[in-house]
Scaffold this motif. Structure first.
Motif, short mmCIF file in Angstrom:
data_model
loop_
_atom_site.label_atom_id
_atom_site.label_comp_id
_atom_site.label_asym_id
_atom_site.label_seq_id
_atom_site.Cartn_x
_atom_site.Cartn_y
_atom_site.Cartn_z
N PRO A 23 0.79 -1.20 0.05
CA PRO A 23 0.04 0.02 -0.01
C PRO A 23 0.72 1.31 -0.05
CG PRO A 23 0.12 -1.09 2.28
CD PRO A 23 0.61 -2.00 1.18
N VAL A 24 0.15 2.55 -0.58
CA VAL A 24 1.01 3.38 -0.50
C VAL A 24 0.62 4.41 0.78
CG1 VAL A 24 0.84 3.91 -2.98
CG2 VAL A 24 -0.81 4.83 -1.87
N ALA A 25 -0.23 3.99 1.65
CA ALA A 25 -0.44 4.57 2.78
C ALA A 25 -1.40 3.73 3.46
CB ALA A 25 -1.38 5.64 2.61
N MET A 26 -0.99 3.41 4.87
CA MET A 26 -1.78 2.59 5.79
C MET A 26 -1.85 3.11 7.21
SD MET A 26 0.98 -0.27 6.14
CE MET A 26 2.68 0.20 5.55
N GLU A 27 -3.14 2.75 7.97
CA GLU A 27 -3.35 3.25 9.19
C GLU A 27 -3.76 1.80 9.94
OE1 GLU A 27 -6.24 6.30 9.63
OE2 GLU A 27 -5.37 7.39 8.06
N PHE A 28 -3.09 2.00 11.17
CA PHE A 28 -3.47 0.50 11.83
C PHE A 28 -3.87 1.47 13.47
CE2 PHE A 28 0.01 -1.06 9.49
CZ PHE A 28 -0.57 -2.04 8.92
N GLU A 29 -5.04 0.77 13.97
CA GLU A 29 -5.40 1.25 15.22
C GLU A 29 -6.27 0.10 16.17
OE1 GLU A 29 -8.38 4.40 15.23
OE2 GLU A 29 -9.12 3.44 13.18
N ALA A 30 -6.24 0.26 17.46
CA ALA A 30 -7.14 -0.51 18.02
C ALA A 30 -8.60 -0.13 18.05
CB ALA A 30 -6.54 -0.38 19.63
N ALA A 31 -9.51 -0.96 17.91
CA ALA A 31 -11.00 -0.86 17.66
C ALA A 31 -11.37 0.06 19.08
CB ALA A 31 -11.77 -1.90 17.55
N HIS A 32 -12.28 0.90 19.01
CA HIS A 32 -12.78 1.65 20.26
C HIS A 32 -13.37 0.81 21.28
CE1 HIS A 32 -14.85 4.27 22.61
NE2 HIS A 32 -14.20 5.44 22.52
N PRO A 33 -13.25 0.81 22.51
CA PRO A 33 -13.95 -0.22 23.07
C PRO A 33 -15.40 -0.06 23.38
CG PRO A 33 -12.23 1.22 24.54
CD PRO A 33 -12.18 1.52 23.09
N ASP A 34 -15.91 1.17 22.97
CA ASP A 34 -17.48 1.30 23.03
C ASP A 34 -18.05 1.23 21.57
OD1 ASP A 34 -17.24 1.81 25.61
OD2 ASP A 34 -16.99 3.92 25.43
N GLY A 35 -17.18 0.82 20.70
CA GLY A 35 -17.68 0.66 19.41
C GLY A 35 -18.15 -0.75 18.94
N LEU A 36 -18.49 -0.79 17.78
CA LEU A 36 -19.08 -2.05 17.30
C LEU A 36 -18.12 -3.08 16.93
CD1 LEU A 36 -21.98 -0.60 14.62
CD2 LEU A 36 -22.19 -1.39 17.20
N ARG A 37 -17.20 -2.65 16.58
CA ARG A 37 -15.79 -3.49 16.23
C ARG A 37 -15.08 -3.93 17.22
NH1 ARG A 37 -14.49 -0.35 10.76
NH2 ARG A 37 -15.99 -0.88 9.63
N ARG A 38 -14.40 -5.10 17.43
CA ARG A 38 -13.46 -5.39 18.31
C ARG A 38 -12.05 -5.58 17.92
NH1 ARG A 38 -16.72 -3.67 21.33
NH2 ARG A 38 -18.64 -4.74 22.39
N GLY A 39 -11.06 -5.91 18.62
CA GLY A 39 -9.59 -5.89 18.16
C GLY A 39 -9.04 -4.86 17.36
N PHE A 40 -8.45 -4.94 16.27
CA PHE A 40 -7.64 -4.06 15.74
C PHE A 40 -8.07 -4.01 14.27
CE2 PHE A 40 -5.01 -5.35 19.33
CZ PHE A 40 -4.52 -4.28 19.87
N LEU A 41 -8.00 -2.39 13.77
CA LEU A 41 -8.41 -2.13 12.44
C LEU A 41 -6.96 -1.83 11.91
CD1 LEU A 41 -11.32 -0.08 13.75
CD2 LEU A 41 -11.37 -2.33 13.21
N ALA A 42 -7.28 -2.06 10.28
CA ALA A 42 -6.15 -1.48 9.50
C ALA A 42 -6.95 -0.89 8.19
CB ALA A 42 -5.53 -2.69 8.88
N ASP A 43 -6.57 -0.09 7.96
CA ASP A 43 -6.98 0.69 6.56
C ASP A 43 -5.62 0.93 5.55
OD1 ASP A 43 -8.03 2.41 4.64
OD2 ASP A 43 -8.89 3.83 6.00
N LEU A 44 -5.74 0.26 4.37
CA LEU A 44 -4.48 0.19 3.23
C LEU A 44 -5.27 0.94 2.11
CD1 LEU A 44 -3.79 -3.65 3.62
CD2 LEU A 44 -2.92 -1.82 5.11
#
Length: 101
Positions: free
Chosen positions: A38-59
């Motif tokens: 990828p030319v750019a990427m972001e990684f982050e922990a899912a917000h504890p109060d959100g619908l997702r769990r674990g970790f997120l990546a956007d490539l």
């Protein structure tokens, strides 16, 4: 960022729900990231109060569109799908179900 008119630019968003730390998530994603380059990427922990769990990546991935000669008399949609088909197959998706906008 500037892209060529002959580039297909798309985002791949991933959610690893069953990892306990960022290092484990990054190790899990490393083969895919190495392959996609990828030319750019972001990684982050899912917000504890959100619908997702674990970790997120956007490539942000850039892939060259197939030349007109490579797809014969194909349309712009055919050129775009020929660029994303390898990624779709790598992710276990059916490119026939893709919508081209």
């Amino acid at each position: 960022m500037r892209f060529s008119p002959d580039d297909a630019v798309f985002r791949v968003q991933l959610n690893l729900q069953q990892v306990s730390c960022a290092a484990e998530a990054l190790r899990s994603w490393l083969p895919l990231v190495s392959q996609l380059r990828p030319v750019a990427m972001e990684f982050e922990a899912a917000h504890p109060d959100g619908l997702r769990r674990g970790f997120l990546a956007d490539l942000l991935v850039v892939s060259a569109l197939a030349s007109d000669a490579a797809v014969g008399d194909g349309t712009a949609r055919d050129r775009l799908l020929s660029a994303v088909t390898p990624l779709a197959e790598r992710l276990g998706l059916d490119p026939a179900g893709f919508e081209v906008d």
